[in-house]
Design an enzyme around this catalytic site. Structure first.
Site, PDB file in Angstrom:
ATOM      1  CD  GLU A  98      -2.996  -1.048   2.247  1.00 53.54           C
ATOM      2  OE1 GLU A  98      -4.173  -1.279   1.951  1.00 53.54           O
ATOM      3  OE2 GLU A  98      -2.643  -0.778   3.404  1.00 53.54           O
ATOM      4  CB  CYS A 111       2.692   7.621   3.307  1.00 48.59           C
ATOM      5  SG  CYS A 111       3.121   6.502   4.628  1.00 48.59           S
ATOM      6  CB  CYS A 122       4.722  -1.019  16.601  1.00 50.84           C
ATOM      7  SG  CYS A 122       6.475  -0.872  16.208  1.00 50.84           S
ATOM      8  CB  CYS A 125       1.597  -0.349  13.951  1.00 54.39           C
ATOM      9  SG  CYS A 125       1.887  -0.464  12.195  1.00 54.39           S
TER      10      CYS A 125
HETATM   11  S1  SF4 Z   1       5.221  -0.745  10.156  1.00 52.87           S
HETATM   12 FE1  SF4 Z   1       4.174  -0.707  12.144  1.00 52.87          FE
HETATM   13  S2  SF4 Z   1       4.961  -2.529  13.210  1.00 52.87           S
HETATM   14 FE2  SF4 Z   1       6.393  -2.075  11.559  1.00 52.87          FE
HETATM   15  S3  SF4 Z   1       7.963  -0.750  12.444  1.00 52.87           S
HETATM   16 FE3  SF4 Z   1       6.406   0.606  11.532  1.00 52.87          FE
HETATM   17  S4  SF4 Z   1       5.050   1.056  13.235  1.00 52.87           S
HETATM   18 FE4  SF4 Z   1       6.220  -0.759  13.863  1.00 52.87          FE
END
Ligand code: SF4
Length: 365
Positions: A98, A111, A122, A125
């Site tokens: 994406e 982005c 994370c 996320c």
């Molecule tokens: S994509 Fe999401 S899980 Fe991966 S490093 Fe970035 S914030 Fe953390």
């Protein structure tokens, strides 16, 4: 002459030259020819070698025997009511990635993703719930911009272009795909092609300490740190890579960051999680933690996704938190939530690709 065609997108100038020389297509003025091709490709965004009209017809015919300019397939386009656009791109190998375009009054930001999925989990996320499938190649990273510009009719790459900024904040941890991301930045910032200033390119990392220092020495972009907590106990939970590179090491890397200065401040990203990290004590701890680092703090209202474990802080609390940090001398803009209705907001990206190569993730954690 080789029968296999090379996709020219993502190649360096030297690589293009090597293909031309290996195929015996040019013997003189190699650098000039490469410059011409580069300009057509990245300044004009041509999708067909026939459109490189300053090159002789004979050479164009020869170029067609060795190069393609093929973009990956656009699988889906979703437009938010606020103007944000999310593209789901199907790569040559069938994987999905994406890319999000966020238009604002003064700029347009793309982005881009650096991986399909992510190893880092994370907790705030959505991408982190998708296992790492693969690192993207330079071609696959640069193609995200090419497709976005095609869709926005944003060629040539002149002063009035819609995409003026690039952030590596899409799917993946860019410093775990160091070489391909670095090569992409070199292409994005080449002044005879896409021509973006490195001041307009931001690399966002969850805190891969050794590569932060290497990046600072080798590449001149804006650096953003996905911080989100001010003590190890909480950061271990929200950003688990903190167990490997704890706050003390991360903050030291920021203090030692070669390009950190007032004109190129480090951005600390701080997602506002209700009752988790949003008290004024947390704000004080944040100010203490980054004391002396030329920095700004981006406050990010948490964008929920299905089954997400957190709630967003109230507007009132975000304002109080931001005012506190401002009063301490740090700029602390609240990032506007964009594209939430199409799951394109910060931390919401995820594709349906599944992990097929275990070896990659084993290498990275
Ligand atoms: S994509 Fe999401 S899980 Fe991966 S490093 Fe970035 S914030 Fe953390």
């Amino acid at each position: 002459m080789t029968n296999l065609k090379t996709n020219i997108i993502g190649l360096s100038r030297d690589q293009i030259k090597s293909v031309l020389i290996d195929a015996d297509l040019i013997k003189l003025n190699e650098n000039f020819r490469v410059k011409q091709i580069w300009h057509w490709l990245y300044f004009h965004g041509v999708t067909n070698i026939d459109d490189m009209t300053s090159i002789s017809i004979d050479l164009r015919e020869d170029l067609k025997t060795v190069f393609t300019l093929k973009r990956p397939e656009l699988d889906k386009e979703q437009c938010s009511t606020d103007g944000t656009i999310k593209w789901l791109i199907k790569l040559e190998d069938g994987n999905l990635v994406e890319t999000v375009y966020i238009p604002e009054d003064s700029r347009g930001t793309l982005c881009v993703s650096s991986q399909v999925g992510c190893t880092l989990n994370c907790k705030f996320c959505h991408t982190g719930t998708q296992k790492l499938v693969k690192n993207l190649s330079t071609e696959e990273i640069v193609s995200q911009l090419m497709i976005a510009r095609d869709q926005l009719k944003d060629w040539p790459a002149n002063e009035n272009r819609k995409i003026s900024n690039i952030v590596f904040m899409g799917m993946g941890e860019p410093l775990y795909n160091y070489d391909a991301v670095k090569k992409s930045v070199e292409i994005f910032s080449d002044q005879e092609g896409i021509k973006l200033s490195t001041k307009r390119i931001t690399l966002s990392t969850s805190g891969i300490v050794p590569q932060i220092l290497e990046w600072g020495k080798e590449v001149d972009t804006v650096l953003a740190i996905s911080l989100h907590a001010t003590n190890d106990e909480l950061r271990n939970e929200i950003v688990p890579i903190n167990k490997k590179y704890p706050l003390k090491e991360l903050i030291k890397a920021c203090r030692d960051y070669p390009r950190s200065r007032n004109s190129r401040r480090i951005t600390f990203e701080y997602v506002m999680l209700k009752g988790v990290n949003d008290s004024l004590e947390d704000a004080q701890a944040l100010v203490d933690l980054i004391e002396g680092i030329p920095a700004k703090i981006n406050l990010i209202p948490f964008n929920p996704w299905p089954d997400s474990p957190y709630e967003c802080s109230s507007n009132n609390q975000i304002k109080k938190f931001g005012d506190f940090i401002n009063d301490a001398g740090y700029s602390s803009p609240v990032r506007k939530t964009r594209g939430q209705d199409i799951m394109a907001a910060c931390g919401q990206l995820k594709s349906d690709s599944i992990k097929i190569r275990k070896s990659i993730s084993r290498l990275q954690v």
